[in-house]
Design an enzyme around this catalytic site. Structure first.
Site, mmCIF file in Angstrom:
data_model
loop_
_atom_site.group_PDB
_atom_site.id
_atom_site.type_symbol
_atom_site.label_atom_id
_atom_site.label_comp_id
_atom_site.label_asym_id
_atom_site.label_seq_id
_atom_site.Cartn_x
_atom_site.Cartn_y
_atom_site.Cartn_z
ATOM 1 N N ASP A 26 17.236 62.171 3.738
ATOM 2 C CA ASP A 26 15.824 62.422 3.931
ATOM 3 C C ASP A 26 15.295 60.836 3.790
ATOM 4 O OD1 ASP A 26 13.251 63.632 4.218
ATOM 5 O OD2 ASP A 26 13.308 64.190 1.756
ATOM 6 N N HIS A 43 14.435 57.857 12.427
ATOM 7 C CA HIS A 43 15.457 58.460 12.821
ATOM 8 C C HIS A 43 16.645 57.501 13.553
ATOM 9 C CE1 HIS A 43 13.361 62.108 11.489
ATOM 10 N NE2 HIS A 43 12.545 61.930 12.580
ATOM 11 N N LEU A 137 39.082 62.869 7.868
ATOM 12 C CA LEU A 137 37.921 63.383 7.507
ATOM 13 C C LEU A 137 37.252 64.761 8.400
ATOM 14 C CD1 LEU A 137 35.351 62.897 5.681
ATOM 15 C CD2 LEU A 137 34.424 61.543 7.423
HETATM 16 C C1 FPP Z 1 14.652 63.787 7.155
HETATM 17 O O1 FPP Z 1 13.775 62.765 7.388
HETATM 18 C C2 FPP Z 1 15.559 63.451 8.386
HETATM 19 C C3 FPP Z 1 15.814 64.438 9.460
HETATM 20 C C4 FPP Z 1 14.905 65.730 9.690
HETATM 21 C C5 FPP Z 1 16.693 64.127 10.411
HETATM 22 C C6 FPP Z 1 18.171 63.509 10.250
HETATM 23 C C7 FPP Z 1 18.466 62.871 11.413
HETATM 24 C C8 FPP Z 1 19.340 61.770 11.313
HETATM 25 C C9 FPP Z 1 19.533 61.042 10.208
HETATM 26 C C10 FPP Z 1 19.316 60.951 12.613
HETATM 27 C C11 FPP Z 1 20.815 61.067 13.095
HETATM 28 C C12 FPP Z 1 21.460 62.267 13.011
HETATM 29 C C13 FPP Z 1 22.181 62.515 14.211
HETATM 30 C C14 FPP Z 1 23.086 63.844 14.065
HETATM 31 C C15 FPP Z 1 22.475 61.588 15.377
HETATM 32 P P1 FPP Z 1 12.269 62.885 7.494
HETATM 33 O O2 FPP Z 1 11.998 62.726 8.955
HETATM 34 O O3 FPP Z 1 11.814 64.304 7.075
HETATM 35 O O4 FPP Z 1 11.704 61.801 6.559
HETATM 36 P P2 FPP Z 1 10.362 61.794 5.840
HETATM 37 O O5 FPP Z 1 10.339 62.941 4.695
HETATM 38 O O6 FPP Z 1 10.213 60.378 5.262
HETATM 39 O O7 FPP Z 1 9.323 61.907 6.827
#
Ligand code: FPP
Length: 256
Positions: A26, A43, A137
Site C-alpha cells: 500500500d 504504481h 520461491l
Molecule cells: C495500493 O496502493 C496498491 C495497489 C492497489 C496496487 C499494487 C500494485 C503494484 C505494487 C504495482 C505492481 C504490481 C504488479 C503485479 C505489476 P494505493 O494506490 O492504494 O496507494 P494509496 O493508498 O497511497 O493511494
C-alpha cells in the site's frame, strides 16, 4: 533498536525464517502525491519495489511470497488507473519472466483472473506454465482477489456437495474448507506485512491469517527496501507464537 542502513542482515537467524510471507503493498498513490506525480507513477515505482522484494525473498530462501496486487474492490478506481495497473502487470511479467525462471521462482495467481483483459490472461498463463516445474520461491500474485468472495465460493461448493449427496454436513472441517480456497496446498502465512501504515486487512486472506504475525510499517510501498523486509523478519523472529496455547515457560509454571 535504531535502524541503520543494512542493519538487519546480520541479525536474522537463517534457521528461523518465516516460510510464507504475505504483503499488502500500500502507499503507491501517496508516494506519487508527495512528489506531485500522477498516481500511475506511484504504481510504476511500486512495480520496481516488487521486483526487488521478490529477488530478496528468493535470495533469502523464503519458500512462499504472496502479494496483494489487485483486489476485487480495486475495479472501483478510475478506469485509467485500472487500465494502467493491467498494463503494468503485463510489462512486469514480460520483463521479469526470464530472471524469475532462472532463479527457479514459480508463479501462481490467487483470484479469478478470467475477468482480466485477455492480454493479461495470456501473460499469466504463460508465466504459470513457464515456471510450473521450478523448485524455488513460490510467488503468488493475488489478482482480482477478495477473501470474502473466496470464502463464499468455498461455502457454495460445499453446499453443492451436500445437495448432491457427495458429503454430509458433519464431514465439513477446517481442512475441507481450506481445500476449497485458492491457497489449497499452501501453508498459511507466517508473517503479513502491510506498508503505508493502515491498520486494516482489506479483505486479504481472512481465513488464512488466523494465526499470522502482523507487521505494519509507515513506509510507503515504493520506498520499501530489502532492509525493511529484513526488519520485518527480524521482528517476527522476536515473537513468541503460541497459536492460542501457552509457551513452554508458562507450561512449566502450571506443571510445577
Ligand atoms: C495500493 O496502493 C496498491 C495497489 C492497489 C496496487 C499494487 C500494485 C503494484 C505494487 C504495482 C505492481 C504490481 C504488479 C503485479 C505489476 P494505493 O494506490 O492504494 O496507494 P494509496 O493508498 O497511497 O493511494
Amino acid at each position: 533498536m535504531v535502524k541503520k542502513n543494512n542493519s538487519y542482515e546480520k541479525l536474522i537467524q537463517a534457521d528461523n525464517l518465516p516460510c510464507h510471507i504475505a504483503i499488502i503493498m500500500d502507499g503507491n498513490g501517496r508516494w506519487a502525491h508527495k512528489r506531485l506525480l500522477p498516481r500511475t507513477m506511484g504504481h510504476r515505482a511500486g512495480m520496481n519495489t516488487l521486483k526487488e522484494i521478490v529477488r530478496a525473498c528468493s535470495d533469502l530462501g523464503i519458500k512462499i511470497l504472496t502479494v496483494y496486487a489487485f483486489s476485487t474492490e480495486n475495479w472501483k478506481r478510475p478506469w485509467e488507473e485500472v487500465d494502467y495497473l493491467m498494463k503494468l502487470l503485463v510489462e512486469f511479467l514480460r520483463k521479469e519472466i526470464n530472471e524469475l525462471n532462472q532463479n527457479q521462482v514459480r508463479i501462481k495467481v490467487l483470484g479469478n483472473y478470467n475477468s482480466l483483459p485477455l492480454v493479461c490472461q495470456a501473460e499469466i498463463e504463460d508465466a504459470i506454465n513457464t515456471t510450473n516445474n521450478n523448485s524455488g520461491l513460490l510467488f503468488n500474485i493475488a489478482l482480482n482477489y477478495g477473501s470474502r468472495q473466496e470464502i463464499l465460493g468455498a461455502v457454495k461448493n460445499l453446499a453443492q456437495q451436500i445437495a448432491s449427496g457427495e458429503i454430509n454436513p458433519d464431514m465439513i472441517s477446517e481442512e475441507s474448507i481450506s481445500r476449497q480456497l485458492y491457497t489449497k496446498d499452501i501453508p498459511d502465512p507466517d508473517l503479513l506485512i502491510r506498508t503505508a501504515g493502515e491498520m486494516r486487512i482489506s479483505n486479504f486472506l481472512l481465513w488464512q491469517i488466523a494465526y499470522t504475525e502482523l507487521w505494519i510499517t509507515e513506509c510507503l510501498w515504493p520506498e520499501f527496501t530489502k532492509d525493511d523486509l529484513l526488519h520485518a523478519i527480524w521482528d517476527y523472529q522476536q515473537r513468541d507464537r503460541r497459536f492460542g496455547g501457552l509457551n513452554s515457560e508458562r507450561q512449566d509454571e502450571i506443571n510445577a
